[in-house]
Write a protein that holds these residues in place. Sequence first.
Motif, PDB file in Angstrom:
ATOM      1  N   GLU A  53     -40.178  21.929 -35.783  1.00  0.00           N
ATOM      2  CA  GLU A  53     -40.266  23.167 -35.020  1.00  0.00           C
ATOM      3  C   GLU A  53     -41.387  23.999 -35.644  1.00  0.00           C
ATOM      4  OE1 GLU A  53     -36.643  25.373 -34.384  1.00  0.00           O
ATOM      5  OE2 GLU A  53     -35.472  23.539 -34.613  1.00  0.00           O
ATOM      6  N   LEU A  54     -41.940  24.898 -34.875  1.00  0.00           N
ATOM      7  CA  LEU A  54     -43.066  25.703 -35.353  1.00  0.00           C
ATOM      8  C   LEU A  54     -42.741  26.453 -36.640  1.00  0.00           C
ATOM      9  CD1 LEU A  54     -45.976  26.602 -34.747  1.00  0.00           C
ATOM     10  CD2 LEU A  54     -45.009  28.514 -33.500  1.00  0.00           C
ATOM     11  N   ASN A  55     -41.542  27.005 -36.750  1.00  0.00           N
ATOM     12  CA  ASN A  55     -41.211  27.778 -37.953  1.00  0.00           C
ATOM     13  C   ASN A  55     -41.040  26.888 -39.189  1.00  0.00           C
ATOM     14  OD1 ASN A  55     -38.787  26.679 -37.184  1.00  0.00           O
ATOM     15  ND2 ASN A  55     -37.616  28.580 -37.338  1.00  0.00           N
ATOM     16  N   ASP A  56     -41.031  25.559 -39.010  1.00  0.00           N
ATOM     17  CA  ASP A  56     -40.959  24.630 -40.143  1.00  0.00           C
ATOM     18  C   ASP A  56     -42.322  24.055 -40.527  1.00  0.00           C
ATOM     19  OD1 ASP A  56     -38.184  24.893 -40.502  1.00  0.00           O
ATOM     20  OD2 ASP A  56     -37.803  23.425 -38.921  1.00  0.00           O
ATOM     21  N   PHE A  57     -43.377  24.408 -39.760  1.00  0.00           N
ATOM     22  CA  PHE A  57     -44.721  23.986 -40.133  1.00  0.00           C
ATOM     23  C   PHE A  57     -45.044  24.615 -41.486  1.00  0.00           C
ATOM     24  CE2 PHE A  57     -46.903  23.154 -35.748  1.00  0.00           C
ATOM     25  CZ  PHE A  57     -45.889  22.283 -35.410  1.00  0.00           C
ATOM     26  N   LYS A  58     -45.793  23.873 -42.306  1.00  0.00           N
ATOM     27  CA  LYS A  58     -46.174  24.378 -43.630  1.00  0.00           C
ATOM     28  C   LYS A  58     -47.669  24.189 -43.834  1.00  0.00           C
ATOM     29  CE  LYS A  58     -41.846  23.455 -46.054  1.00  0.00           C
ATOM     30  NZ  LYS A  58     -40.997  22.910 -45.043  1.00  0.00           N
ATOM     31  N   LYS A  59     -48.318  25.246 -44.280  1.00  0.00           N
ATOM     32  CA  LYS A  59     -49.722  25.140 -44.655  1.00  0.00           C
ATOM     33  C   LYS A  59     -49.785  24.648 -46.087  1.00  0.00           C
ATOM     34  CE  LYS A  59     -52.056  28.337 -41.650  1.00  0.00           C
ATOM     35  NZ  LYS A  59     -53.167  29.286 -41.597  1.00  0.00           N
ATOM     36  N   LEU A  60     -50.627  23.650 -46.311  1.00  0.00           N
ATOM     37  CA  LEU A  60     -50.764  23.053 -47.634  1.00  0.00           C
ATOM     38  C   LEU A  60     -52.241  22.860 -47.954  1.00  0.00           C
ATOM     39  CD1 LEU A  60     -48.202  20.173 -47.070  1.00  0.00           C
ATOM     40  CD2 LEU A  60     -47.799  22.187 -48.456  1.00  0.00           C
ATOM     41  N   LEU A  61     -52.572  23.026 -49.207  1.00  0.00           N
ATOM     42  CA  LEU A  61     -53.911  22.735 -49.674  1.00  0.00           C
ATOM     43  C   LEU A  61     -53.856  21.384 -50.368  1.00  0.00           C
ATOM     44  CD1 LEU A  61     -56.728  24.030 -49.793  1.00  0.00           C
ATOM     45  CD2 LEU A  61     -56.118  24.897 -52.060  1.00  0.00           C
ATOM     46  N   ILE A  62     -54.563  20.401 -49.817  1.00  0.00           N
ATOM     47  CA  ILE A  62     -54.569  19.057 -50.375  1.00  0.00           C
ATOM     48  C   ILE A  62     -56.020  18.693 -50.658  1.00  0.00           C
ATOM     49  CG2 ILE A  62     -53.962  16.631 -50.025  1.00  0.00           C
ATOM     50  CD1 ILE A  62     -51.854  17.602 -47.968  1.00  0.00           C
ATOM     51  N   GLY A  63     -56.331  18.534 -51.921  1.00  0.00           N
ATOM     52  CA  GLY A  63     -57.707  18.194 -52.299  1.00  0.00           C
ATOM     53  C   GLY A  63     -58.713  19.199 -51.795  1.00  0.00           C
ATOM     54  N   GLU A  64     -58.408  20.475 -51.907  1.00  0.00           N
ATOM     55  CA  GLU A  64     -59.279  21.567 -51.479  1.00  0.00           C
ATOM     56  C   GLU A  64     -59.467  21.659 -49.972  1.00  0.00           C
ATOM     57  OE1 GLU A  64     -62.844  22.039 -53.820  1.00  0.00           O
ATOM     58  OE2 GLU A  64     -61.879  21.115 -55.556  1.00  0.00           O
ATOM     59  N   VAL A  65     -58.625  20.978 -49.196  1.00  0.00           N
ATOM     60  CA  VAL A  65     -58.684  21.035 -47.737  1.00  0.00           C
ATOM     61  C   VAL A  65     -57.361  21.606 -47.238  1.00  0.00           C
ATOM     62  CG1 VAL A  65     -58.931  19.682 -45.617  1.00  0.00           C
ATOM     63  CG2 VAL A  65     -60.234  19.040 -47.655  1.00  0.00           C
ATOM     64  N   GLN A  66     -57.451  22.551 -46.308  1.00  0.00           N
ATOM     65  CA  GLN A  66     -56.252  23.188 -45.759  1.00  0.00           C
ATOM     66  C   GLN A  66     -55.687  22.334 -44.622  1.00  0.00           C
ATOM     67  OE1 GLN A  66     -55.196  26.320 -47.054  1.00  0.00           O
ATOM     68  NE2 GLN A  66     -53.320  25.857 -45.976  1.00  0.00           N
ATOM     69  N   PHE A  67     -54.416  21.946 -44.763  1.00  0.00           N
ATOM     70  CA  PHE A  67     -53.704  21.177 -43.751  1.00  0.00           C
ATOM     71  C   PHE A  67     -52.476  21.939 -43.297  1.00  0.00           C
ATOM     72  CE2 PHE A  67     -55.963  17.766 -45.948  1.00  0.00           C
ATOM     73  CZ  PHE A  67     -56.378  16.963 -44.895  1.00  0.00           C
ATOM     74  N   ILE A  68     -51.975  21.566 -42.132  1.00  0.00           N
ATOM     75  CA  ILE A  68     -50.723  22.093 -41.602  1.00  0.00           C
ATOM     76  C   ILE A  68     -49.789  20.911 -41.443  1.00  0.00           C
ATOM     77  CG2 ILE A  68     -49.604  23.350 -39.724  1.00  0.00           C
ATOM     78  CD1 ILE A  68     -52.558  24.291 -38.986  1.00  0.00           C
TER      79      ILE A  68
END
Length: 173
Positions: A53-68
């Motif tokens: 669900e949208l409220n469970d999406f998480k922004k993460l920084l992996i190897g200096e790249v921003q992912f969702i």
Amino acid sequence: MDYDIREIREYYDSEIRDYDFNELVGLGVSRENADFMIDIGVPEEFDDFVFYELNDFKKLLIGEVQFIKIGHKISQYASYGYGLYLKEGEDGLFTSSSFHHPLVYMLNKNLRTFFLFQLIRWEVSSEMRQRDIYTSYKYAIELRKLYEQIDPAALKDVEGYWSHLIEDYETGL
């Protein structure tokens, strides 16, 4: 053979997630992926994949790249499953694997292509079986041909999801 991506909904085994376009884009999901998530829809579960669900999406920084992180793949090799990620502001769909370096690699050029690959899997198998020409090897050759036409980068990584799937059919596993 032409494929209508809307037909993928016939293969969904669970409810479709309800997302808001503006919230998706505001979070950093590309317009192309947000359009797919709204127009076609993404199921709660699909094959071995779980979409959040949208409220469970998480922004993460992996190897200096921003992912969702938008979901995960259920794996027999990892109790937590492998993540499903969208690169913030871009179209690519990524996954993770402990067998890869870097940990995150591109699965498909976008969500639409990921689901199109799935649709092709089932449609080609069904058609070959109806024509009584199905063998695991012939199926693998046809999938590879179609996938390479649509998203050749998805097959470049020999350790990637799609490459392994096709290899399993080629070898009869």
